[in-house]
Motif scaffolding. Sequence first.
Motif, PDB file in Angstrom:
ATOM      1  N   ASP A  36       0.858  -1.183   0.000  1.00  0.00           N
ATOM      2  CA  ASP A  36       0.000   0.000   0.000  1.00  0.00           C
ATOM      3  C   ASP A  36       0.895   1.234   0.000  1.00  0.00           C
ATOM      4  OD1 ASP A  36      -1.746   2.066   0.399  1.00  0.00           O
ATOM      5  OD2 ASP A  36      -2.736   1.201   2.153  1.00  0.00           O
ATOM      6  N   PRO A  37       1.008   1.959  -1.125  1.00  0.00           N
ATOM      7  CA  PRO A  37       1.914   3.113  -1.185  1.00  0.00           C
ATOM      8  C   PRO A  37       1.615   4.170  -0.138  1.00  0.00           C
ATOM      9  CG  PRO A  37       1.122   2.517  -3.376  1.00  0.00           C
ATOM     10  CD  PRO A  37       0.318   1.735  -2.401  1.00  0.00           C
ATOM     11  N   ARG A  38       0.343   4.444   0.120  1.00  0.00           N
ATOM     12  CA  ARG A  38       0.000   5.487   1.074  1.00  0.00           C
ATOM     13  C   ARG A  38       0.434   5.118   2.486  1.00  0.00           C
ATOM     14  NH1 ARG A  38      -6.136   7.325  -0.802  1.00  0.00           N
ATOM     15  NH2 ARG A  38      -5.547   8.064  -2.916  1.00  0.00           N
ATOM     16  N   ALA A  39       0.228   3.865   2.848  1.00  0.00           N
ATOM     17  CA  ALA A  39       0.624   3.427   4.191  1.00  0.00           C
ATOM     18  C   ALA A  39       2.137   3.497   4.368  1.00  0.00           C
ATOM     19  CB  ALA A  39       0.118   2.016   4.456  1.00  0.00           C
ATOM     20  N   LEU A  40       2.876   3.079   3.354  1.00  0.00           N
ATOM     21  CA  LEU A  40       4.336   3.113   3.457  1.00  0.00           C
ATOM     22  C   LEU A  40       4.863   4.533   3.425  1.00  0.00           C
ATOM     23  CD1 LEU A  40       5.436   0.126   1.173  1.00  0.00           C
ATOM     24  CD2 LEU A  40       5.198   0.195   3.650  1.00  0.00           C
ATOM     25  N   GLN A  41       4.275   5.399   2.626  1.00  0.00           N
ATOM     26  CA  GLN A  41       4.774   6.754   2.513  1.00  0.00           C
ATOM     27  C   GLN A  41       4.638   7.511   3.825  1.00  0.00           C
ATOM     28  OE1 GLN A  41       6.141   7.872  -0.681  1.00  0.00           O
ATOM     29  NE2 GLN A  41       7.127   9.102   0.901  1.00  0.00           N
ATOM     30  N   GLY A  42       3.734   7.071   4.665  1.00  0.00           N
ATOM     31  CA  GLY A  42       3.606   7.717   5.963  1.00  0.00           C
ATOM     32  C   GLY A  42       4.821   7.535   6.838  1.00  0.00           C
ATOM     33  N   ASP A  43       5.692   6.554   6.492  1.00  0.00           N
ATOM     34  CA  ASP A  43       6.906   6.329   7.272  1.00  0.00           C
ATOM     35  C   ASP A  43       8.056   7.220   6.830  1.00  0.00           C
ATOM     36  OD1 ASP A  43       5.604   4.392   8.676  1.00  0.00           O
ATOM     37  OD2 ASP A  43       6.304   2.749   7.408  1.00  0.00           O
ATOM     38  N   ALA A  44       7.851   8.067   5.819  1.00  0.00           N
ATOM     39  CA  ALA A  44       8.937   8.907   5.319  1.00  0.00           C
ATOM     40  C   ALA A  44       9.377   9.890   6.396  1.00  0.00           C
ATOM     41  CB  ALA A  44       8.477   9.661   4.075  1.00  0.00           C
ATOM     42  N   PRO A  45      10.683  10.139   6.528  1.00  0.00           N
ATOM     43  CA  PRO A  45      11.166  11.073   7.546  1.00  0.00           C
ATOM     44  C   PRO A  45      10.678  12.487   7.269  1.00  0.00           C
ATOM     45  CG  PRO A  45      12.942  10.442   6.068  1.00  0.00           C
ATOM     46  CD  PRO A  45      11.774   9.572   5.728  1.00  0.00           C
ATOM     47  N   ALA A  46      10.407  13.232   8.339  1.00  0.00           N
ATOM     48  CA  ALA A  46       9.900  14.587   8.179  1.00  0.00           C
ATOM     49  C   ALA A  46      10.958  15.511   7.584  1.00  0.00           C
ATOM     50  CB  ALA A  46       9.430  15.111   9.534  1.00  0.00           C
ATOM     51  N   ARG A  47      12.217  15.307   7.937  1.00  0.00           N
ATOM     52  CA  ARG A  47      13.300  16.156   7.451  1.00  0.00           C
ATOM     53  C   ARG A  47      14.095  15.412   6.385  1.00  0.00           C
ATOM     54  NH1 ARG A  47      18.258  18.739  11.042  1.00  0.00           N
ATOM     55  NH2 ARG A  47      19.282  19.854   9.312  1.00  0.00           N
ATOM     56  N   MET A  48      14.177  15.989   5.215  1.00  0.00           N
ATOM     57  CA  MET A  48      14.872  15.357   4.099  1.00  0.00           C
ATOM     58  C   MET A  48      16.358  15.697   4.150  1.00  0.00           C
ATOM     59  SD  MET A  48      12.064  16.083   1.115  1.00  0.00           S
ATOM     60  CE  MET A  48      13.110  15.362  -0.151  1.00  0.00           C
ATOM     61  N   GLN A  49      17.218  14.697   3.944  1.00  0.00           N
ATOM     62  CA  GLN A  49      18.661  14.892   3.926  1.00  0.00           C
ATOM     63  C   GLN A  49      19.105  15.274   2.516  1.00  0.00           C
ATOM     64  OE1 GLN A  49      20.344  14.698   6.740  1.00  0.00           O
ATOM     65  NE2 GLN A  49      18.601  13.954   7.941  1.00  0.00           N
ATOM     66  N   PRO A  50      20.168  16.059   2.393  1.00  0.00           N
ATOM     67  CA  PRO A  50      20.691  16.391   1.053  1.00  0.00           C
ATOM     68  C   PRO A  50      21.158  15.126   0.339  1.00  0.00           C
ATOM     69  CG  PRO A  50      21.608  17.845   2.743  1.00  0.00           C
ATOM     70  CD  PRO A  50      20.907  16.748   3.458  1.00  0.00           C
ATOM     71  N   THR A  51      20.630  14.895  -0.844  1.00  0.00           N
ATOM     72  CA  THR A  51      20.950  13.659  -1.570  1.00  0.00           C
ATOM     73  C   THR A  51      22.425  13.596  -1.941  1.00  0.00           C
ATOM     74  OG1 THR A  51      18.720  13.739  -2.473  1.00  0.00           O
ATOM     75  CG2 THR A  51      20.269  12.229  -3.523  1.00  0.00           C
ATOM     76  N   GLY A  52      22.992  14.730  -2.382  1.00  0.00           N
ATOM     77  CA  GLY A  52      24.399  14.731  -2.760  1.00  0.00           C
ATOM     78  C   GLY A  52      25.314  14.427  -1.595  1.00  0.00           C
ATOM     79  N   VAL A  53      24.987  14.987  -0.428  1.00  0.00           N
ATOM     80  CA  VAL A  53      25.788  14.713   0.774  1.00  0.00           C
ATOM     81  C   VAL A  53      25.706  13.241   1.137  1.00  0.00           C
ATOM     82  CG1 VAL A  53      26.022  15.211   3.240  1.00  0.00           C
ATOM     83  CG2 VAL A  53      25.564  17.071   1.621  1.00  0.00           C
ATOM     84  N   MET A  54      24.502  12.678   1.008  1.00  0.00           N
ATOM     85  CA  MET A  54      24.315  11.262   1.345  1.00  0.00           C
ATOM     86  C   MET A  54      25.121  10.371   0.392  1.00  0.00           C
ATOM     87  SD  MET A  54      22.676   9.842   3.799  1.00  0.00           S
ATOM     88  CE  MET A  54      21.643  11.266   4.084  1.00  0.00           C
ATOM     89  N   ALA A  55      25.107  10.718  -0.878  1.00  0.00           N
ATOM     90  CA  ALA A  55      25.885   9.937  -1.844  1.00  0.00           C
ATOM     91  C   ALA A  55      27.376  10.042  -1.538  1.00  0.00           C
ATOM     92  CB  ALA A  55      25.597  10.416  -3.260  1.00  0.00           C
ATOM     93  N   GLY A  56      27.833  11.244  -1.142  1.00  0.00           N
ATOM     94  CA  GLY A  56      29.239  11.404  -0.780  1.00  0.00           C
ATOM     95  C   GLY A  56      29.627  10.579   0.422  1.00  0.00           C
ATOM     96  N   GLY A  57      28.734  10.537   1.422  1.00  0.00           N
ATOM     97  CA  GLY A  57      29.011   9.703   2.593  1.00  0.00           C
ATOM     98  C   GLY A  57      29.086   8.230   2.241  1.00  0.00           C
ATOM     99  N   ALA A  58      28.199   7.797   1.336  1.00  0.00           N
ATOM    100  CA  ALA A  58      28.228   6.402   0.904  1.00  0.00           C
ATOM    101  C   ALA A  58      29.535   6.075   0.200  1.00  0.00           C
ATOM    102  CB  ALA A  58      27.042   6.121  -0.017  1.00  0.00           C
ATOM    103  N   LEU A  59      29.997   6.966  -0.665  1.00  0.00           N
ATOM    104  CA  LEU A  59      31.254   6.737  -1.380  1.00  0.00           C
ATOM    105  C   LEU A  59      32.430   6.677  -0.410  1.00  0.00           C
ATOM    106  CD1 LEU A  59      30.698   9.080  -4.450  1.00  0.00           C
ATOM    107  CD2 LEU A  59      30.669   6.582  -4.449  1.00  0.00           C
ATOM    108  N   ALA A  60      32.419   7.541   0.605  1.00  0.00           N
ATOM    109  CA  ALA A  60      33.509   7.531   1.587  1.00  0.00           C
ATOM    110  C   ALA A  60      33.564   6.210   2.337  1.00  0.00           C
ATOM    111  CB  ALA A  60      33.330   8.691   2.558  1.00  0.00           C
ATOM    112  N   MET A  61      32.395   5.667   2.659  1.00  0.00           N
ATOM    113  CA  MET A  61      32.362   4.405   3.409  1.00  0.00           C
ATOM    114  C   MET A  61      32.896   3.236   2.595  1.00  0.00           C
ATOM    115  SD  MET A  61      28.857   4.346   5.635  1.00  0.00           S
ATOM    116  CE  MET A  61      28.754   5.259   7.174  1.00  0.00           C
ATOM    117  N   ILE A  62      32.525   3.176   1.319  1.00  0.00           N
ATOM    118  CA  ILE A  62      32.953   2.020   0.536  1.00  0.00           C
ATOM    119  C   ILE A  62      34.440   2.091   0.201  1.00  0.00           C
ATOM    120  CG2 ILE A  62      30.657   1.693  -0.427  1.00  0.00           C
ATOM    121  CD1 ILE A  62      31.638   2.914  -3.018  1.00  0.00           C
ATOM    122  N   VAL A  63      35.016   3.299   0.187  1.00  0.00           N
ATOM    123  CA  VAL A  63      36.447   3.430  -0.082  1.00  0.00           C
ATOM    124  C   VAL A  63      37.262   3.104   1.167  1.00  0.00           C
ATOM    125  CG1 VAL A  63      38.265   5.097  -0.625  1.00  0.00           C
ATOM    126  CG2 VAL A  63      36.160   5.073  -1.958  1.00  0.00           C
ATOM    127  N   ALA A  64      36.673   3.338   2.353  1.00  0.00           N
ATOM    128  CA  ALA A  64      37.418   3.167   3.592  1.00  0.00           C
ATOM    129  C   ALA A  64      37.864   1.730   3.820  1.00  0.00           C
ATOM    130  CB  ALA A  64      36.565   3.638   4.768  1.00  0.00           C
TER     131      ALA A  64
END
Length: 512
Positions: A292-320
């Motif tokens: 049920d898309p509506r039921a699941l979407q209710g779990d979305a976080p209220a504050r959105m994180q910057p997507t580019g920052v998140m991608a950068g953090g992911a890249l840093a972790m896999i290189v470490a």
Amino acid sequence: MSDRVLPIDRTPLIDLQGWCGHLTALGVVAVAILTLFFADVRSMVSIWWHASTFGHCLFIPLIIGWLVQQRLPGLRQMVPVAWAPGLFWLGAGAFAWLLGAAAGVAMVRHGALVVMLQGAVIALLGPAVARALLFPLFYAFFMVPFGDEIVPPLQLVTARLAMLLLDLSGVPAHMEGIFITTPTGYFEVAEACSGAKFLIAMTAYGVLVCNVCFKSWSRRILFMAGALSLSVLANGVRAFATILVAHLTTVDAAVGFDHVVYGWVFFAIIMVVVMAAAWPFFDRKPGDPWFDPRALQGDAPARMQPTGVMAGGALAMIVAAPLWLAATAAAADPLPPVLALPQVAGWSRTADAQTYPWKPRFDGADHLVAGRYRNAEGQVVDLSIATFDRQDEGRELVGFGQGAADPDSEWVWSSPARAPAGARGEQITAPGPVVRHVVSFYRVGDGALTGSRPTVKLDTMKARLLGQDQRAVAILISAEEAEGRPSDAAIAAFLTNLGDVQLLADRAVGSR
């Protein structure tokens, strides 16, 4: 000349919001993972292609694509978000890869790749989308080649089932380990006959059916239990039928029968039987929504994180992870230039020929020596010692093909055997039949002697992660089983006269 001030366009060059932006970021991270760990990707695909046990894995990416495609109508109604806690799962995958690389366990490295990709999806698409894709994400674990560990137990189970049916049918037979002797011939329940590849493939197939055809967990559990039990039982029946055909006709006819049934008919019949039995109990209709898309979407976080920052953090972790392994890799401690066999009180070296040629296999060993010893009572043993200055991919103390039974020789593992504390005991068999017992001691660095392969991997992981002494040694003491001369007694007598095996290991790697 106009003095009008033009407004500054503050629109980002790349919009990382919405499905397009989030999927772009996910694609960048996924490509980085597959590129940085390409050696593991290549080895995993190579196993799919060359090992018949894991041939079904070639279809798993296609099935995952189909599962995602089935969920697209619901996904289009959802909004992806970047979610920082998803990086914990990605980081867990990077750490698991580090442990697997340090220990030299390919299955852990392959599983870690899947976890990193899952973590990237969770972090860059958010918890709601991840929940919508929960089963496809989980099903990705079936891309990992796993299950080799169940082959020896399944060989024994198949042999015992075949023996039970032979007894019930009145065919005289004798079983020793995975070998069955009848008046017609001598039969081996080999690795390919263990039924492991069908059990592993049935597990992947059964889990897919449980998701696609059932909603009730009780029905899912019953279906999986029945499917796996039937696979094991049917393989025992197949082995029994092959031996029975040989008993009633000829061995050549039985071999032909086994190849046809095992290669083309067996798994198809089992799948048809399983699906026919389960069909009346399917409780998911073809048109039922996956979520049920509506039921699941209710779990979305209220504050959105910057997507580019998140991608950068992911890249840093896999290189470490690979950077840490490179930084802690210590220079290998030197081994003695020559590895000599010891003098053993009461035993002398002999050039007597073996009944069937045998030597252990240790690919990439820096030194590998072997010799035969005889005592005054006529007992004969073979001693082999292998040493490594350090272990790497393809040159490991324990692993597939390494040790007493070389898969490229006629010697095959048949059953566990007696061994002293801190050692591994195995019975191996060659044509004849020639039976040999082997007692193996392993040691990594300054650790204790062990016969446990998992312990060897743990010791190797510790040494590589912390930059400690990585020198490794294997000591194998073996004897042939002969009438009136039991191999276990010869090995025990040799160990008594040899003395401290730990001291022999120290001298072999030059730590004393």
